[in-house]
Write a protein that holds these residues in place. Structure first.
Motif, short mmCIF file in Angstrom:
data_model
loop_
_atom_site.label_atom_id
_atom_site.label_comp_id
_atom_site.label_asym_id
_atom_site.label_seq_id
_atom_site.Cartn_x
_atom_site.Cartn_y
_atom_site.Cartn_z
N PRO A 90 0.86 -1.09 0.06
CA PRO A 90 0.17 -0.03 0.05
C PRO A 90 0.95 1.21 0.10
CG PRO A 90 -0.78 -1.60 1.62
CD PRO A 90 0.65 -2.18 1.28
N SER A 91 0.49 2.30 -0.68
CA SER A 91 1.18 3.45 -0.88
C SER A 91 0.32 4.80 -0.65
CB SER A 91 2.00 3.44 -2.23
OG SER A 91 2.61 4.89 -2.50
N GLU A 92 0.99 5.85 -0.46
CA GLU A 92 0.29 7.14 -0.11
C GLU A 92 0.57 7.69 -1.67
OE1 GLU A 92 1.95 8.53 3.32
OE2 GLU A 92 0.72 7.14 4.62
N GLY A 93 1.39 7.12 -2.57
CA GLY A 93 1.53 7.98 -3.87
C GLY A 93 2.90 8.78 -3.84
N LYS A 183 3.81 -1.77 7.00
CA LYS A 183 4.14 -0.73 6.63
C LYS A 183 3.52 -0.24 5.54
CE LYS A 183 8.18 -0.73 9.86
NZ LYS A 183 9.59 -0.74 9.86
N THR A 184 3.36 1.02 5.14
CA THR A 184 3.07 1.61 3.79
C THR A 184 4.53 1.59 3.07
OG1 THR A 184 3.64 3.81 4.29
CG2 THR A 184 1.55 3.09 4.52
N LEU A 185 4.49 1.81 1.73
CA LEU A 185 5.64 1.93 0.89
C LEU A 185 6.56 3.28 1.47
CD1 LEU A 185 6.65 0.56 -1.64
CD2 LEU A 185 5.64 2.32 -3.10
N GLU A 186 5.97 4.41 1.76
CA GLU A 186 6.77 5.42 2.10
C GLU A 186 7.44 5.18 3.49
OE1 GLU A 186 3.94 6.56 -0.55
OE2 GLU A 186 3.58 5.39 1.34
N GLN A 187 6.90 4.48 4.53
CA GLN A 187 7.66 3.92 5.70
C GLN A 187 8.60 2.99 5.52
OE1 GLN A 187 4.01 2.33 7.64
NE2 GLN A 187 4.08 4.14 9.05
#
Length: 194
Positions: A90-93, A183-187
């Motif tokens: 999952p990503s916040e883009g 974790k998200t992709l950003e993390q």
């Protein structure tokens, strides 16, 4: 003739008892999961799609740049999991999957020779790793191989399924009633950069 009939009756009776024991041996706590489920590698918090495969004995994990080395007299392996090969996180883009490559170091548990149909045999390192599936933490053996061309970066084999009393529905996917924290992709990008 009478001896043969008696022998057949005893044999059939034993087979019936064994069949009842096998049928009754399924654990009442066994969980039914789909043939595809989410897993989270606990060390990193990365979420990946896993195919639950009763045809494979050992589980396998997508890994590239696999390097063996020695640490304190023991054989270890360093490998990378590039998230661009399977864009499941999952990503916040704000970060591209291709920009995140996770590096792991694990002791080599064993080495196996994999016979492949239509291709030469391949020697693979096997490591033990902790992961979460259906809200529960597990540890199993993973052979390391490049699964970039396969739909699923993780394959969970019979050794895990048997040891943890997992039943597989061959017609359904994502049946897990509980999720695992990830974790998200950003993390993950922040962690891999430090």
């Amino acid at each position: 003739m009478q001896f043969i009939n008696y022998f057949l009756i005893i044999s059939l009776g034993l087979l019936g008892t064994a069949g009842q024991a096998q049928a009754g041996s399924a654990s009442p706590e066994a969980e039914v999961l789909g043939f595809v489920e989410w897993v989270v590698l606990e060390e990193a918090g990365v979420r990946l799609k896993a195919r639950l495969d009763t045809g494979a004995k050992t589980s396998s994990l997508h890994a590239v740049n696999i390097e063996a080395f020695t640490r304190d007299g023991q054989e270890w392996v360093r490998f990378q999991v590039p998230l661009g090969d399977h864009e499941d996180q999952p990503s916040e883009g704000t970060v591209a999957h291709e920009d995140v490559v996770l590096t792991f170091e694990r002791p080599v548990y064993r080495t196996v020779l994999i016979k492949r149909k239509g291709a030469p045999s391949q020697r693979r390192h096997v490591v033990k790793m902790r992961f979460c599936i259906a809200g529960h933490s597990h540890e199993t053996q993973f052979s390391l191989t490049d699964r970039g061309k396969f739909a699923y970066p993780v394959l969970l084999g019979r050794r895990f399924l048997r040891d943890d009393s997992i039943l597989v529905s061959s017609e359904d996917s994502f049946l897990a009633r509980q999720a695992c924290d990830y974790k998200t992709l950003e993390q993950l990008a922040e962690t891999s950069a430090s």
